[in-house]
Enzyme design. Sequence first.
Site, PDB file in Angstrom:
ATOM      1  CG  ASP A  32      -1.712   0.955   1.098  1.00 52.35           C
ATOM      2  OD1 ASP A  32      -2.545   0.476   1.665  1.00 52.35           O
ATOM      3  OD2 ASP A  32      -1.951   2.123   0.853  1.00 52.35           O
ATOM      4  CB  ILE A  33       1.149   3.912  -2.393  1.00 49.12           C
ATOM      5  CG1 ILE A  33       3.091   4.566  -2.926  1.00 49.12           C
ATOM      6  CG2 ILE A  33       0.363   4.276  -2.788  1.00 49.12           C
ATOM      7  CD1 ILE A  33       2.435   5.133  -4.573  1.00 49.12           C
ATOM      8  CG  ASN A  37      -9.371  13.467 -11.274  1.00 51.91           C
ATOM      9  OD1 ASN A  37      -9.609  14.341 -11.145  1.00 51.91           O
ATOM     10  ND2 ASN A  37     -10.330  12.135  -9.707  1.00 51.91           N
ATOM     11  N   GLY A  70      -9.390   4.766  -6.178  1.00 48.96           N
ATOM     12  CA  GLY A  70      -8.028   3.901  -6.489  1.00 48.96           C
ATOM     13  C   GLY A  70      -7.262   3.912  -5.151  1.00 48.96           C
ATOM     14  CB  VAL A  71      -3.246   4.535  -5.750  1.00 47.01           C
ATOM     15  CG1 VAL A  71      -3.512   5.632  -6.981  1.00 47.01           C
ATOM     16  CG2 VAL A  71      -2.390   4.791  -5.090  1.00 47.01           C
ATOM     17  CG  ASP A  72      -6.744  10.838  -7.086  1.00 47.76           C
ATOM     18  OD1 ASP A  72      -7.425  10.979  -7.563  1.00 47.76           O
ATOM     19  OD2 ASP A  72      -6.493  11.346  -5.869  1.00 47.76           O
ATOM     20  N   GLY A  91      -4.932   0.553 -13.796  1.00 46.16           N
ATOM     21  CA  GLY A  91      -6.570   0.685 -12.958  1.00 46.16           C
ATOM     22  C   GLY A  91      -7.982   0.780 -13.830  1.00 46.16           C
ATOM     23  CB  VAL A  92      -9.949   3.873 -12.217  1.00 44.83           C
ATOM     24  CG1 VAL A  92     -10.782   5.096 -13.621  1.00 44.83           C
ATOM     25  CG2 VAL A  92     -11.106   3.368 -11.712  1.00 44.83           C
ATOM     26  CE1 TYR A  93      -9.282   7.550 -14.756  1.00 46.51           C
ATOM     27  CE2 TYR A  93      -6.654   8.949 -15.427  1.00 46.51           C
ATOM     28  CZ  TYR A  93      -8.053   9.095 -15.623  1.00 46.51           C
ATOM     29  OH  TYR A  93      -8.298  10.413 -15.002  1.00 46.51           O
TER      30      TYR A  93
HETATM   31  N1  APR Z   1      -0.822   1.681  -3.115  1.00 52.31           N
HETATM   32  C1  APR Z   1      -0.494   1.582  -4.067  1.00 52.31           C
HETATM   33  N2  APR Z   1      -1.026   0.911  -5.603  1.00 52.31           N
HETATM   34  C2  APR Z   1      -2.751   0.826  -5.262  1.00 52.31           C
HETATM   35  C3  APR Z   1      -3.119   1.633  -3.852  1.00 52.31           C
HETATM   36  C4  APR Z   1      -2.415   1.854  -2.877  1.00 52.31           C
HETATM   37  N3  APR Z   1      -3.122   1.560  -1.861  1.00 52.31           N
HETATM   38  N4  APR Z   1      -4.470   1.915  -4.433  1.00 52.31           N
HETATM   39  C5  APR Z   1      -4.255   0.751  -5.708  1.00 52.31           C
HETATM   40  N5  APR Z   1      -3.322   0.881  -6.536  1.00 52.31           N
HETATM   41  C6  APR Z   1      -3.059   0.801  -7.557  1.00 52.31           C
HETATM   42  C7  APR Z   1      -4.172  -0.316  -8.738  1.00 52.31           C
HETATM   43  O1  APR Z   1      -4.153  -1.376  -7.738  1.00 52.31           O
HETATM   44  C8  APR Z   1      -3.469   0.213  -9.879  1.00 52.31           C
HETATM   45  O2  APR Z   1      -2.799  -0.903 -10.419  1.00 52.31           O
HETATM   46  O3  APR Z   1      -2.987   2.042  -8.464  1.00 52.31           O
HETATM   47  C9  APR Z   1      -3.212   1.478 -10.088  1.00 52.31           C
HETATM   48  C10 APR Z   1      -3.297   2.372 -10.000  1.00 52.31           C
HETATM   49  O4  APR Z   1      -4.609   2.683 -10.670  1.00 52.31           O
HETATM   50  P1  APR Z   1      -6.271   3.748  -9.968  1.00 52.31           P
HETATM   51  O5  APR Z   1      -6.042   4.503  -8.862  1.00 52.31           O
HETATM   52  O6  APR Z   1      -7.145   3.412 -10.413  1.00 52.31           O
HETATM   53  O7  APR Z   1      -4.835   4.775 -11.224  1.00 52.31           O
HETATM   54  P2  APR Z   1      -5.191   4.512 -12.237  1.00 52.31           P
HETATM   55  O8  APR Z   1      -5.284   3.202 -13.228  1.00 52.31           O
HETATM   56  O9  APR Z   1      -4.126   6.040 -12.906  1.00 52.31           O
HETATM   57  O10 APR Z   1      -6.786   5.849 -12.623  1.00 52.31           O
HETATM   58  C11 APR Z   1      -7.029   7.469 -12.196  1.00 52.31           C
HETATM   59  O11 APR Z   1      -8.833   6.722 -11.382  1.00 52.31           O
HETATM   60  O12 APR Z   1      -9.148   6.846  -9.073  1.00 52.31           O
HETATM   61  C12 APR Z   1      -9.180   7.786 -10.162  1.00 52.31           C
HETATM   62  O13 APR Z   1      -9.514  10.426  -9.370  1.00 52.31           O
HETATM   63  C13 APR Z   1      -8.547   8.501 -10.061  1.00 52.31           C
HETATM   64  O14 APR Z   1      -9.731  10.126 -12.056  1.00 52.31           O
HETATM   65  C14 APR Z   1      -7.986   9.021 -11.115  1.00 52.31           C
HETATM   66  C15 APR Z   1      -7.818   7.216 -11.522  1.00 52.31           C
END
Ligand code: APR
Length: 185
Positions: free
Chosen positions: A22-23, A36, A44-46, A131-133
């Site tokens: 977990d970052i 975003n 997600g991580v945000d 992830g979401v993207y």
């Molecule tokens: N620690 C480390 N990595 C994490 C954590 C965490 N606590 N939570 C999620 N991740 C990983 C996900 O499993 C994925 O592999 O971070 C990676 C990126 O996924 P997302 O968080 O969905 O980010 P992204 O794909 O770049 O999409 C960004 O998602 O959360 C929204 O506001 C954000 O709109 C933006 C979009």
Amino acid sequence: MCASETHTGSKALARMEVVEGDITRMAVDAIVNAANSSLLGGGGVDGAIHRAAGPELLAECRTLGGCPTGEARITGAYRLPATYVIHTVGPVWQGGDRGEAELLAACYHNSLEQARQKGVRTIAFPAISCGVYRYPVMEAARIAVREVREFLERHALPETVYLVCFGPEVCRAYRRALEEIQEGR
Ligand code: APR
């Protein structure tokens, strides 16, 4: 290339590490947020970073006026163990012919440049856009590893870059990408 740069270059890969976890719990100088373009939080991580940092992070983000895809902005980290959060906006995967690779590479380069300018020694990245993207994980991992290595070959700071994977699939991809580059493939 001057001697010190060559010296730095030869150790670039040794300054990179893939870790699973977990970052938000990483006690490093800076963690990178996969944000975003509004910089006003998300899932997600945000979402995890904003929850752990507390409301002051969002308050500071509100003052930044957003961030274009591929760019990075630096803020405090508040209740997180890190000192800084570097917010970068990855590309949404749209099939691969809309400049996604260049934008993702720019996320890593610009985040590292923001860190370097602040004298950051240790930095942790999540798997941006994976992830979401919906960026294909193996391709994203190759871009991440290549961009980080290229930056570390040219600069002494950051000293160490952690690529933090949140789950076994992403971890496998990042470890494979690192092995490929170590074997010169
Ligand atoms: N620690 C480390 N990595 C994490 C954590 C965490 N606590 N939570 C999620 N991740 C990983 C996900 O499993 C994925 O592999 O971070 C990676 C990126 O996924 P997302 O968080 O969905 O980010 P992204 O794909 O770049 O999409 C960004 O998602 O959360 C929204 O506001 C954000 O709109 C933006 C979009």
